[in-house]
Design an enzyme around this catalytic site. Structure first.
Site, PDB file in Angstrom:
ATOM      1  N   GLU A 153      28.227  29.062  41.943  1.00 54.35           N
ATOM      2  CA  GLU A 153      29.384  29.908  41.634  1.00 54.35           C
ATOM      3  C   GLU A 153      28.973  31.369  41.806  1.00 54.35           C
ATOM      4  OE1 GLU A 153      31.375  29.071  37.928  1.00 54.35           O
ATOM      5  OE2 GLU A 153      31.935  31.171  37.650  1.00 54.35           O
ATOM      6  N   GLU A 181      34.628  39.940  37.364  1.00 53.61           N
ATOM      7  CA  GLU A 181      35.245  39.482  36.130  1.00 53.61           C
ATOM      8  C   GLU A 181      35.349  40.678  35.196  1.00 53.61           C
ATOM      9  OE1 GLU A 181      34.060  35.204  34.754  1.00 53.61           O
ATOM     10  OE2 GLU A 181      32.244  36.231  35.442  1.00 53.61           O
TER      11      GLU A 181
END
Length: 263
Positions: free
Chosen positions: A139, A144
């Site tokens: 990932e 974010e």
């Protein structure tokens, strides 16, 4: 494992990415559909459901037009809504089975939402997620933000032996008083064999190589990855919304583009 860099200092870092003239566009979505149209189904599919997503998130992802739509002004809007019953709905889009790539530069120009418990993300997952599982598929979290840190965004990788709280990441901060939600910013990752470089507004702030992994850990970033965009509500990392959080909240995406080096 997270370190912090100040946005004003980014320009002082070595220029790790290739110059813009070295790239050729491989894939993009400019979101030119009419107002209230669905995202282009030839490029995106919906990931649906709730149950916390392994993070104790509160939202249920839907394909409802109020949760993900093009606004007729060249933007994709992912909207988190508080329902009359007190729950939350939102949108999570992915290019799995429609587009993936190995190495290159992936970028998106986004105006993120704001508020306690709000968690927007632009990220990538290995296409073998269904067979290998997480985190063995790999990932790459290009961007974010957790609402309680309005002036910071994170760039992170997760893999076997370095996932969750043991992930390898850094966050970059705007000057005091600034918030990433105040304007659009470009979030990117430059991905090459044995190296992943994270950028904000064209300036690198985080580089990961196999040498930075825990001893004995496997580098799982040499196979195709697909793109995701989502807006989560609540969870173990950001915490849940509180009385200060206003709804709806919107993640507004101007464009998403992927380049590969010119041959």
């Amino acid at each position: 494992m997270i370190r912090i860099l100040t946005y004003l200092l980014l320009a002082a870092l070595p220029v790790l990415a290739q110059k813009s003239g070295d790239w050729q566009l491989l894939w993009s979505d400019e979101f030119k559909g009419p107002a209230n149209s669905a995202p282009d189904e030839s490029k995106w599919s919906y990931e649906l459901g709730g149950g916390g997503w392994g993070n104790r998130e509160l939202e249920v992802y839907t394909k409802n037009p109020e949760n993900a739509f093009e606004d007729g002004k060249g933007h994709l809007v992912i909207r988190a809504i508080k329902t009359a019953e007190g729950g939350y709905t939102s949108g999570r889009l992915r290019t799995l089975d429609k587009f993936s790539f190995t190495y290159g530069k992936a970028a998106a120009r986004i105006r993120i939402p704001r508020g306690q418990g709000i968690w927007p993300a632009f990220w990538m997952m290995g296409i073998d997620i269904k067979s290998a599982g997480w985190p063995r598929a790999g990932e790459i979290d290009i961007m974010e933000n957790i609402g309680k840190e309005p002036n910071a965004v994170h760039g992170t990788i997760h893999g076997p032996g370095y996932s969750g709280a043991q992930s390898i990441g850094e966050k970059v901060e705007l000057p005091s008083g600034g918030a990433f939600a105040d304007d659009f910013h470009e979030y990117a990752v430059v991905w090459s064999p044995g190296k992943i470089v994270f950028e904000v507004d064209g300036k690198p702030f985080h580089e990961v190589t196999p040498a930075k992994l825990p001893k004995g850990a496997k580098w799982v970033y040499d196979h195709p990855f697909y793109l995701l965009l989502n807006l989560a509500v609540g969870g173990a990392w950001p915490g849940n919304p509180d009385a200060t959080t206003q709804f709806p909240q919107e993640m507004v995406v101007d464009w998403v583009r992927v380049w590969q080096p010119k041959s």
